[in-house]
Design a protein around this motif. Structure first.
Motif, mmCIF file in Angstrom:
data_model
loop_
_atom_site.group_PDB
_atom_site.id
_atom_site.type_symbol
_atom_site.label_atom_id
_atom_site.label_comp_id
_atom_site.label_asym_id
_atom_site.label_seq_id
_atom_site.Cartn_x
_atom_site.Cartn_y
_atom_site.Cartn_z
ATOM 1 N N ILE A 14 -0.267 0.251 -3.295
ATOM 2 C CA ILE A 14 0.171 -1.031 -2.752
ATOM 3 C C ILE A 14 1.494 -1.408 -3.398
ATOM 4 C CG2 ILE A 14 -0.377 -3.479 -2.571
ATOM 5 C CD1 ILE A 14 -3.294 -2.750 -2.483
ATOM 6 N N ALA A 15 2.502 -1.639 -2.545
ATOM 7 C CA ALA A 15 3.838 -1.951 -3.045
ATOM 8 C C ALA A 15 3.906 -3.390 -3.521
ATOM 9 C CB ALA A 15 4.864 -1.710 -1.937
ATOM 10 N N ALA A 245 -4.581 -13.343 2.495
ATOM 11 C CA ALA A 245 -5.505 -12.231 2.744
ATOM 12 C C ALA A 245 -4.742 -10.915 2.609
ATOM 13 C CB ALA A 245 -6.108 -12.348 4.140
ATOM 14 N N PRO A 246 -5.255 -9.970 1.859
ATOM 15 C CA PRO A 246 -4.506 -8.736 1.614
ATOM 16 C C PRO A 246 -4.428 -7.849 2.848
ATOM 17 C CG PRO A 246 -6.690 -8.569 0.659
ATOM 18 C CD PRO A 246 -6.554 -9.984 1.139
ATOM 19 N N GLN A 251 -0.081 -0.944 5.359
ATOM 20 C CA GLN A 251 0.511 -2.139 5.965
ATOM 21 C C GLN A 251 1.405 -2.875 4.979
ATOM 22 O OE1 GLN A 251 -3.143 -4.032 7.050
ATOM 23 N NE2 GLN A 251 -3.204 -3.107 9.103
ATOM 24 N N THR A 252 0.967 -2.959 3.742
ATOM 25 C CA THR A 252 1.766 -3.643 2.724
ATOM 26 C C THR A 252 3.076 -2.908 2.468
ATOM 27 O OG1 THR A 252 -0.219 -4.506 1.657
ATOM 28 C CG2 THR A 252 1.797 -4.472 0.346
ATOM 29 N N ALA A 253 2.997 -1.589 2.349
ATOM 30 C CA ALA A 253 4.216 -0.807 2.162
ATOM 31 C C ALA A 253 5.139 -0.961 3.357
ATOM 32 C CB ALA A 253 3.854 0.663 1.939
ATOM 33 N N GLY A 254 4.569 -0.959 4.560
ATOM 34 C CA GLY A 254 5.376 -1.132 5.763
ATOM 35 C C GLY A 254 6.003 -2.505 5.846
ATOM 36 N N MET A 255 5.270 -3.532 5.407
ATOM 37 C CA MET A 255 5.819 -4.886 5.397
ATOM 38 C C MET A 255 7.027 -4.964 4.470
ATOM 39 S SD MET A 255 3.887 -8.458 4.417
ATOM 40 C CE MET A 255 3.599 -7.955 2.713
ATOM 41 N N THR A 398 6.838 9.458 5.997
ATOM 42 C CA THR A 398 5.838 8.573 5.399
ATOM 43 C C THR A 398 6.243 7.117 5.588
ATOM 44 O OG1 THR A 398 5.167 10.208 3.755
ATOM 45 C CG2 THR A 398 4.711 7.900 3.246
ATOM 46 N N GLU A 399 7.519 6.818 5.405
ATOM 47 C CA GLU A 399 7.980 5.436 5.576
ATOM 48 C C GLU A 399 7.879 4.998 7.035
ATOM 49 O OE1 GLU A 399 11.187 4.849 1.955
ATOM 50 O OE2 GLU A 399 11.777 6.047 3.703
ATOM 51 N N VAL A 400 8.151 5.899 7.971
ATOM 52 C CA VAL A 400 7.965 5.566 9.385
ATOM 53 C C VAL A 400 6.495 5.256 9.648
ATOM 54 C CG1 VAL A 400 8.064 6.468 11.744
ATOM 55 C CG2 VAL A 400 9.964 6.876 10.184
ATOM 56 N N ALA A 401 5.607 6.036 9.078
ATOM 57 C CA ALA A 401 4.169 5.772 9.233
ATOM 58 C C ALA A 401 3.795 4.408 8.666
ATOM 59 C CB ALA A 401 3.369 6.873 8.544
ATOM 60 N N GLN A 402 4.396 4.060 7.546
ATOM 61 C CA GLN A 402 4.113 2.763 6.936
ATOM 62 C C GLN A 402 4.615 1.618 7.820
ATOM 63 O OE1 GLN A 402 6.150 3.485 3.258
ATOM 64 N NE2 GLN A 402 4.330 4.309 2.224
ATOM 65 N N LEU A 403 5.802 1.770 8.377
ATOM 66 C CA LEU A 403 6.316 0.740 9.293
ATOM 67 C C LEU A 403 5.372 0.542 10.476
ATOM 68 C CD1 LEU A 403 10.186 1.099 9.789
ATOM 69 C CD2 LEU A 403 8.920 -0.880 8.959
ATOM 70 N N ILE A 404 4.916 1.634 11.047
ATOM 71 C CA ILE A 404 4.022 1.545 12.195
ATOM 72 C C ILE A 404 2.694 0.905 11.794
ATOM 73 C CG2 ILE A 404 2.727 2.912 13.885
ATOM 74 C CD1 ILE A 404 5.161 4.804 13.975
ATOM 75 N N ALA A 405 2.237 1.192 10.580
ATOM 76 C CA ALA A 405 1.016 0.541 10.087
ATOM 77 C C ALA A 405 1.210 -0.973 10.012
ATOM 78 C CB ALA A 405 0.644 1.100 8.724
#
Length: 434
Positions: A14-15, A245-246, A251-255, A398-405
């Motif tokens: 979690i970032a 709410a976490p 999702q957090t990394a993507g945010m 991986t970062e693209v996956a995080q953005l999509i999450a």
């Protein structure tokens, strides 16, 4: 590279908390129930189309994310929904609808004051009508707001709802330029609705029994319904903003990427991830383009067609990202069926444009000569590329996956079917799109 593994997201740390997140402070005006109920029925009723065969829901259906699931839809001259929509061989459409059907989520929030991909309709408190349209002052009075005025455009479009040539009274009036006044297209539609007892009784409770039904009354009711029905602000992201709410790790990394390194929020800002502005990002254009028939070309210069300013050519409105996972295809012409593809386009717009294939779109049956006319014209493609203002961004897979999450965390699943849902029947007795 093309297939993002969801399992990879589960192992991400979690970032750190992103900064400068929007405030959960959207304002949705309360709606009058009798008017909202009328709008619900009218939204799904084909009575508002020239040939009584197309409703608002044909291109904005809850089963398809309040859009139609197509890159470019087929209006009058076809039947069915989404990819199952088929052409009527007896009265086929002249072309596809020039632009992708936009989703309707949260359009009733007060921050939405500019509408359509090119912003040609907007609230304007400096005008007597309170709105500004390209159709002139005669067609501005009587609408509650620009959201209501949206309803006048599809019913006057041959490609969408009016019908073609002289195949019905509405199409005939439109062809003759008789839009308002006695015997005009609006008047014909209003009289159709008023002649149905259930609608007349319903409007009695809204405008009074002695007031004739005008098209603007119909449009105002549809806007009330849209405001009530398509509110979507209960996503995991909203819960995070309101209550802390976490989100999950991905999702957090993507945010944090969205509001940080990837700089998505430079344009997709605010609670609903839109700055309500216009940007040229080299988005591919398929289909006929938004041009007058006599212009004999397939270019769609977007905002530039409204302002006449070459600096605005190929700029289109920043879409809201709410429920984005449910509203494919993406882009003003629906060029991308895949959320991953459109995200990657944003990373390197001109390269993506040069490599674009219409196989990345979703089209219903039928082949039209202008489906690929523009993307096969090197000069026009070069003009779109030259107008691009979006810089290249380097992200890992991986970062693209995080953005999509994170984009998935913007989905309010409870909103997807609407608060009222699809009615079983409508007062006209005409069949519904289901």
């Amino acid at each position: 590279m093309r297939h993002l593994l969801a399992t990879a997201l589960l192992t991400l740390p979690i970032a750190a908390q992103a900064v400068d997140l929007p405030k959960p402070a959207a304002v949705f005006p309360a709606q009058d129930w009798p008017e909202t109920r009328l709008g619900w029925q009218l939204f799904y009723d084909p009575i508002l189309s020239g040939n009584r065969s197309v409703s608002c829901a044909t291109c904005h259906h809850p089963d398809l994310g309040t859009s139609d699931g197509l890159s470019l839809g087929l209006g009058d001259g076809a039947t069915g929904l989404g990819t199952k929509r088929v052409i009527d061989a007896k009265t086929p459409p002249e072309q596809r609808i020039p632009r992708n059907a936009p989703a309707l989520w949260n359009l009733g929030a007060t921050e939405f004051t500019v509408f359509f991909h090119d912003g040609r309709l907007e609230d304007d408190p400096n005008r007597p009508s309170g709105i500004r349209t390209p159709l002139g002052a005669e067609m501005e009075m009587g609408f509650d707001n620009a959201l209501a005025a949206q309803a006048m455009f599809p019913v006057l479009s041959g490609d969408e709802m009016a019908g073609h040539l002289s195949e019905n009274d509405v199409a005939q009036a439109v062809r003759l330029g008789q839009l308002t006044g006695d015997g005009g297209a609006w008047d014909i539609l209003a009289k159709r609705v008023e002649a149905i007892p259930a609608y007349r009784t319903g409007f009695d409770d809204v405008i009074g029994a002695d007031t004739p039904v005008h098209f603007t009354h119909i449009a105002n009711a549809i806007a009330a319904f849209i405001t009530f029905e398509w509110r979507a602000d209960q996503s995991p992201f909203d819960a995070h903003l309101r209550d802390g709410a976490p989100l999950d790790a991905g999702q957090t990394a993507g945010m944090n990427l969205f509001y940080g390194k990837a700089e998505c929020s430079a344009c997709h800002s605010g609670l609903f991830q839109t700055d309500h502005d216009f940007h040229a990002i080299a988005m591919p254009q398929i289909g006929p383009g938004k041009a007058a028939r006599f212009e004999r070309h397939n270019r769609d210069v977007g905002r530039g067609r409204v302002t006449g300013d070459e600096a605005d050519f190929y700029a289109f409105r920043t879409p809201s990202l709410r429920n984005i996972t449910e509203t494919a295809p993406y882009g003003h012409s629906g060029a991308y069926a895949s959320l991953e593809d459109v995200v990657r386009h944003h990373l390197d717009p001109t390269t993506a444009l040069a490599a674009y294939s219409i196989n990345q779109a979703v089209l219903s049956e039928g082949a039209f000569t202008n489906d690929t006319a523009l993307i096969e014209n090197a000069k026009d493609v070069a003009a779109i590329a030259a107008a691009n203002t979006l810089p290249t961004t380097h992200l890992t897979d991986t970062e693209v996956a995080q953005l999509i999450a994170f984009l998935g965390a913007l989905t309010d699943y409870d909103s997807l079917k609407g608060r009222l849902g699809v009615p079983e029947t409508v007062p006209s007795g005409l069949p519904l799109d289901k």
